[in-house]
Design an enzyme around this catalytic site. Structure first.
Site, mmCIF file in Angstrom:
data_model
loop_
_atom_site.group_PDB
_atom_site.id
_atom_site.type_symbol
_atom_site.label_atom_id
_atom_site.label_comp_id
_atom_site.label_asym_id
_atom_site.label_seq_id
_atom_site.Cartn_x
_atom_site.Cartn_y
_atom_site.Cartn_z
ATOM 1 N N CYS A 38 16.266 -2.334 3.442
ATOM 2 C CA CYS A 38 14.807 -2.239 3.415
ATOM 3 C C CYS A 38 14.132 -3.608 3.368
ATOM 4 O O CYS A 38 14.437 -4.438 2.535
ATOM 5 C CB CYS A 38 14.440 -1.416 2.189
ATOM 6 S SG CYS A 38 12.760 -1.512 1.703
ATOM 7 N N CYS A 78 11.953 -5.709 -7.627
ATOM 8 C CA CYS A 78 13.374 -5.447 -7.885
ATOM 9 C C CYS A 78 14.182 -6.597 -7.269
ATOM 10 O O CYS A 78 13.968 -6.963 -6.113
ATOM 11 C CB CYS A 78 13.791 -4.124 -7.264
ATOM 12 S SG CYS A 78 12.798 -2.746 -7.838
ATOM 13 N N CYS A 94 5.695 -5.241 -1.717
ATOM 14 C CA CYS A 94 5.782 -4.417 -2.919
ATOM 15 C C CYS A 94 5.557 -5.290 -4.146
ATOM 16 O O CYS A 94 5.929 -6.457 -4.165
ATOM 17 C CB CYS A 94 7.159 -3.753 -2.994
ATOM 18 S SG CYS A 94 7.328 -2.594 -4.352
ATOM 19 N N CYS A 143 12.357 7.349 7.881
ATOM 20 C CA CYS A 143 12.184 6.642 6.610
ATOM 21 C C CYS A 143 10.877 5.851 6.713
ATOM 22 O O CYS A 143 10.737 4.977 7.569
ATOM 23 C CB CYS A 143 13.387 5.726 6.373
ATOM 24 S SG CYS A 143 13.258 4.815 4.835
ATOM 25 N N GLU A 203 8.092 -1.531 8.273
ATOM 26 C CA GLU A 203 9.194 -0.927 9.011
ATOM 27 C C GLU A 203 9.204 0.589 8.848
ATOM 28 O O GLU A 203 8.837 1.114 7.796
ATOM 29 C CB GLU A 203 10.520 -1.446 8.455
ATOM 30 C CG GLU A 203 10.681 -2.938 8.578
ATOM 31 C CD GLU A 203 11.880 -3.460 7.806
ATOM 32 O OE1 GLU A 203 12.061 -4.684 7.806
ATOM 33 O OE2 GLU A 203 12.628 -2.658 7.214
ATOM 34 N N CYS A 254 16.084 -6.468 -3.723
ATOM 35 C CA CYS A 254 15.342 -5.894 -2.603
ATOM 36 C C CYS A 254 14.580 -6.966 -1.824
ATOM 37 O O CYS A 254 13.807 -7.735 -2.396
ATOM 38 C CB CYS A 254 14.383 -4.842 -3.141
ATOM 39 S SG CYS A 254 13.231 -4.228 -1.920
HETATM 40 FE FE1 SF4 Z 1 9.608 -2.196 -4.272
HETATM 41 FE FE2 SF4 Z 1 11.963 -2.859 -3.244
HETATM 42 FE FE3 SF4 Z 1 11.792 -2.117 -5.809
HETATM 43 FE FE4 SF4 Z 1 11.447 -0.298 -3.809
HETATM 44 S S1 SF4 Z 1 13.327 -1.418 -4.310
HETATM 45 S S2 SF4 Z 1 10.192 -0.542 -5.665
HETATM 46 S S3 SF4 Z 1 10.415 -1.570 -2.256
HETATM 47 S S4 SF4 Z 1 10.850 -3.956 -4.887
#
Ligand code: SF4
Length: 342
Positions: A332, A118, A114, A107, A94, A121
């Site tokens: 995100c 986290c 990833c 952005c 995105e 997320c």
């Molecule tokens: Fe990865 Fe999401 Fe953590 Fe950013 S917030 S580092 S995109 S897991």
């Protein structure tokens, strides 16, 4: 397989020209067509001879690819889905354009998915599907509507930019070089959760701004939501940042997403104040966009304002970031997550 021109620096473009039996000045012409005039076909390069273009297209693709999806919010925020062509092939990422009164910010994503995991997320939940190449990163700058009117960029989309530092630094070189997009580094912010070795390289090698996702000043609590804390302790991140000068053009900010009952108490505010005392910085408080199967909700507006005021009254510049594009799954990773399920 053909090579890709987009993302190469001036030296790289000259080498590509030489490899096709052409003079180095063709490399300079290529930079002009790719990064200043921003064309997406060899045909459009009118000052390069047909024979030279044939030689180039034999060995190289330009590297642009149009978006494959778009959603526009009632507040004007536009989210695009781009195919990942030259990096983690087969995925989609995105890019979001956020229009404001005096700026139009892109952005950008740096990875398909990833690795950092986290818990809050959606991108982290999808796992990691590959690193974007510099071409995939720059393609986001070229493929949105009216790209010439973009004023700023934040590397805050999908992925951890400093986990793909090679491609990100290559893209930053193209974005800021006089032969490239010629953007001032002041227009670009790279956001990280603090991958320490690459963070040091970034601070030593780049002049763009830095944003660090902190979210909790207590290491043992941060670790519950951000497993990366085990590998890269936030206290070490802050002590590294303290070794650099942020009183001039380059700025550092700390991102703090607010979860009701987890990180929004006075105890947290006071620990954050102690952690950042004396550092020239800004704290951005972010409202949490609820995601499925996750127990926490966003802190209320009143709690966020009290947290902001406590930081501000103790000498730390602090703002509550405006929430944009909620009606188009702006959190995100949500649009790309939907794409993967389809
Ligand atoms: Fe990865 Fe999401 Fe953590 Fe950013 S917030 S580092 S995109 S897991």
């Amino acid at each position: 397989m053909k090579g890709i021109l987009l993302g190469k620096n001036l030296e790289g473009l000259k080498e590509a020209a030489a490899e096709c039996g052409l003079k180095p000045f063709v490399g300079k012409q290529l930079a002009e067509w790719l990064y200043v005039k921003r064309v997406s076909s060899f045909d459009a390069m009118t000052n390069i001879s047909n024979a030279s273009k044939a030689a180039l297209s034999d060995k190289y693709d330009i590297g642009t690819a149009p978006s494959i999806g778009k959603a526009v919010s009632s507040d004007g925020t536009a989210k695009y889905l781009f195919p990942v062509v030259w990096g983690g092939e087969g995925s989609a990422v995105e890019a979001v354009v956020i229009p404001e009164e005096d700026r139009r910010t892109l952005c950008v994503s740096s990875q398909a998915g990833c690795k950092m995991g986290c818990r809050f997320c959606m991108t982290g939940r999808q796992g990691w599907h590959g690193n974007l190449s510099a071409a995939d990163i720059l393609n986001q700058f070229l493929g949105v509507d009216s790209p010439q009117t973009l004023t700023n960029a934040v590397f805050m989309g999908m992925g951890e930019p400093l986990d793909n530092y090679g491609a990100v630094s290559q893209a930053l070189e193209v974005l800021t070089a006089p032969w490239g997009f010629a953007w001032s580094p002041k227009r670009i912010t790279v956001s990280t959760i603090g991958v320490l070795p690459a963070l040091k390289r970034y601070l030593d090698g780049q002049r763009c701004h830095l944003a660090v996702s902190l979210h909790n000043p207590f290491p043992e609590e941060r670790e519950q939501m951000m497993p990366v804390q085990k590998a890269f302790d936030e206290r070490e991140i802050i002590s590294l940042i303290r070794q650099y000068d942020f009183s001039g053009q380059r700025r550092v900010s700390f991102e703090y997403t607010m979860f009701a009952g987890w990180n929004d108490s006075r105890r947290h505010a006071d620990a954050l104040i102690r952690m950042l005392r004396g550092l020239e910085c800004r704290v951005n408080l972010i409202r949490f966009h609820k995601i499925p199967d996750f127990p926490y909700e966003s802190s209320s507006q009143g709690v966020m304002e009290a947290f902001r005021d406590r930081l501000s009254n103790n000498g730390i510049t602090c703002t509550i970031r405006a929430s944009r594009g909620e009606d188009i799954l702006a959190a995100c990773g949500m649009l790309a997550g939907k794409h993967r399920q389809e």
